[in-house]
Design a protein around this motif. Structure first.
Motif, PDB file in Angstrom:
ATOM      1  N   THR B   8       0.840  -1.200   0.000  1.00 41.21           N
ATOM      2  CA  THR B   8       0.000   0.000   0.000  1.00 41.21           C
ATOM      3  C   THR B   8       0.872   1.246   0.000  1.00 41.21           C
ATOM      4  OG1 THR B   8      -1.836   1.167   1.046  1.00 41.21           O
ATOM      5  CG2 THR B   8      -0.188   0.234   2.524  1.00 41.21           C
ATOM      6  N   ARG B  44      -9.934  -1.474   1.399  1.00 39.44           N
ATOM      7  CA  ARG B  44      -9.444  -0.537   0.394  1.00 39.44           C
ATOM      8  C   ARG B  44     -10.145   0.795   0.660  1.00 39.44           C
ATOM      9  NH1 ARG B  44     -11.397  -2.413  -4.613  1.00 39.44           N
ATOM     10  NH2 ARG B  44     -13.119  -0.956  -4.341  1.00 39.44           N
ATOM     11  N   HIS B 105      -4.648   1.250   1.528  1.00 43.26           N
ATOM     12  CA  HIS B 105      -5.182  -0.005   2.063  1.00 43.26           C
ATOM     13  C   HIS B 105      -4.764  -0.133   3.514  1.00 43.26           C
ATOM     14  CE1 HIS B 105      -5.015  -0.741  -2.292  1.00 43.26           C
ATOM     15  NE2 HIS B 105      -6.063  -1.552  -2.097  1.00 43.26           N
TER      16      HIS B 105
END
Lengths: 336, 336
Positions: B8, B44, B105
């Motif tokens: 992420t 997400r 994320h």
């Protein structure tokens, strides 16, 4: 039979002080007393109260009480004996509490005086512990600061009249620890005798240091008689949801410019603090409740207070100046 | 099927700001995502909140929330979709509200996320009017300032997210008049459209003058988002027993020294004022009550709010800097 006087001596505001008051701001004068109208009484004052809040009234600014007028007599709480009466409600010989101090005799509407029992307690107590001084301490702790059992309570000006009462009343109400600040070693010793758990001399020890030593885990309630650096140090020390009763700011009363507010006030956000100002007149509805409890505390020896007496109407201005300087321990009074 | 990412992007605090933050204080970096443990979910993020209070957490000082750590990711409210789950309580496809914004994320314990219905309202509303922003306005007015029907209410930062909500909620709760201050003519026009009765541009009109014109008889409640001269002017204007909800002090967040407190704080004594600070987390117990009322107000058209969106995780630092500069109207958000 008491001779009925036709004149009285009184203290008038000769000029408005700039900074600390001086003798030049006061004048003793003799004025004629009016004839009694129907419903009026003539009182010979025996004792009068001298209070810090009067300093504010000497400035020409709008406030919660109107300013004193130049060349007009000062006023304040007093107890005296009724020596003439044209009211069926108030008899000659009765002792009464009223708001026309700073003079030896006063003509007043009978409805503006309240009878007090000077056999049950000395006249001065009705100006102090049984009067507005005690009520101020009580409502500040209860209605204003919402003190709870187990709280750690800090009182500034602990050796003053309100401070002495506040510390003892906090203990009577179940405070876990009561901490006081005062302006000399003798005052510190005295408030410890009166039941404060901890006390420090703020002229020797910075307030922050004194508080940290006395309450390493912080305070829950601060009863503020002083303002200035005391308030700032208390804000640092208050725990989450801590409460401040803002009663007085004697450190600032003689200030000639605007005093800076506490630079750490923003801490109130994160800690959820409540700062609440008050004057005792906003809590008249608690007076009966207080008198009942105070009478019990006095009888049980849980509540007492020092009295500093000066003698004679001409001593009143200096008594007031000394009060602002902290020369008193406990209640400052003038015997007339 | 959604592809499960193994890394992420996130924003970390590169260094602590001195004064106003700059881009140098932030760094975008890519990190590996851990494998899900039992009871965890992978979210997400779709939208994240940008809030003024974060500035305080960038300083290395003890406060009500721990400071951000240098080289660690920032955090804040966010809404996203669950794309992997090892919890029976949270299904893949569910939208959830949580505290791990500032990253695309997040791996989180299922118990730390709350399901939200993005068919009933857009995801961003759960960060704003249906989230902590609206709750902040509501508890500030009700539990903290104890607003009553008929009160005259002043709100600073009226065009900000909390300010827009506070003005409308005050009206919904029966305020007689609601006055706002904002930092541009456009913002003033906007808050008047939203239901404020009066508003002024504090960059053009000194706060004292703006308040005097809008509320010649004074104000009963002040909802403070700004601090500084706004708080001082409000203290002047508050009537007897007036109340201040101290919510924020955005005028001081970038200050490098201690800001002076209000020089007129002593007025709290005579006027019996209450100043009470709060953070919304202290009033979680009112969240359900608020959500029920807010849902009704939204449906009735009594409550709405602007949203300022920026796009992409790399836009987040500038969104935050702009927020502190007042570049937003309403809620500042970043779409991810």
């Amino acid at each position: 039979m008491t001779e009925i006087p036709t004149t009285t001596r009184q203290i008038v505001l000769a000029s408005r002080p700039t900074g600390a008051p001086t003798s030049d701001n006061f004048r003793l004068e003799t004025v004629d007393l009016p004839e009694l109208d129907e419903g009026q009484v003539l009182v010979r004052n025996e004792v009068m109260s001298v209070d810090p809040y009067m300093r504010g009234r000497m400035n020409d600014v709008k406030s919660y009480v109107p300013p004193f007028q130049v060349d007009a007599p000062l006023d304040g709480g007093a107890v005296g004996e009724v020596i003439a009466s044209r009211s069926d409600d108030v008899a000659v010989g009765q002792h009464v509490l009223h708001g026309a101090g700073w003079r030896e005799h006063a003509v007043l509407p009978a409805r503006s005086v309240r009878a007090v029992d000077t056999d049950a307690a000395p006249a001065s107590r009705y100006l102090g512990l049984l009067g507005l001084t005690g009520l101020t301490a009580y409502v500040g702790l209860t209605a204003v600061a919402e003190m709870r059992e187990g709280d750690t309570v800090f009182v500034s000006g602990a050796a003053g009249a309100v401070g002495q009462a506040a510390g003892q009343i906090a203990k009577a109400l179940g405070a876990e620890k009561v901490i006081g600040s005062a302006g000399s070693a003798n005052k510190v010793a005295r408030v410890l005798e009166l039941g404060y758990d901890e006390a420090f001399d703020y002229k020797e020890t910075p307030v922050r240091d004194g508080l940290r030593a006395a309450a390493p885990d912080g305070i829950d309630v601060y009863f503020d008689n002083v303002g200035g650096d005391h308030l700032e140090a208390a804000i640092d020390s208050l725990t989450t949801f801590g409460r401040v009763a803002m009663c007085g700011a004697i450190s600032q009363y003689n200030a000639t410019g605007a005093a800076a507010g506490p630079s750490n006030l923003f801490q109130a956000i994160g800690k959820g603090l409540t700062l609440r100002g008050f004057i005792v007149g906003q809590y008249d509805h608690l007076a009966e409740e207080y008198r009942a409890r105070a009478t019990g505390w006095l009888a049980d020896g849980l509540l007492t207070g020092d009295e500093t007496f000066r003698d004679g109407i001409d001593a009143a201005p200096l008594a007031f100046m000394d009060l602002l300087d902290g020369a008193n321990t406990g209640k400052m009074l003038v015997r007339l």
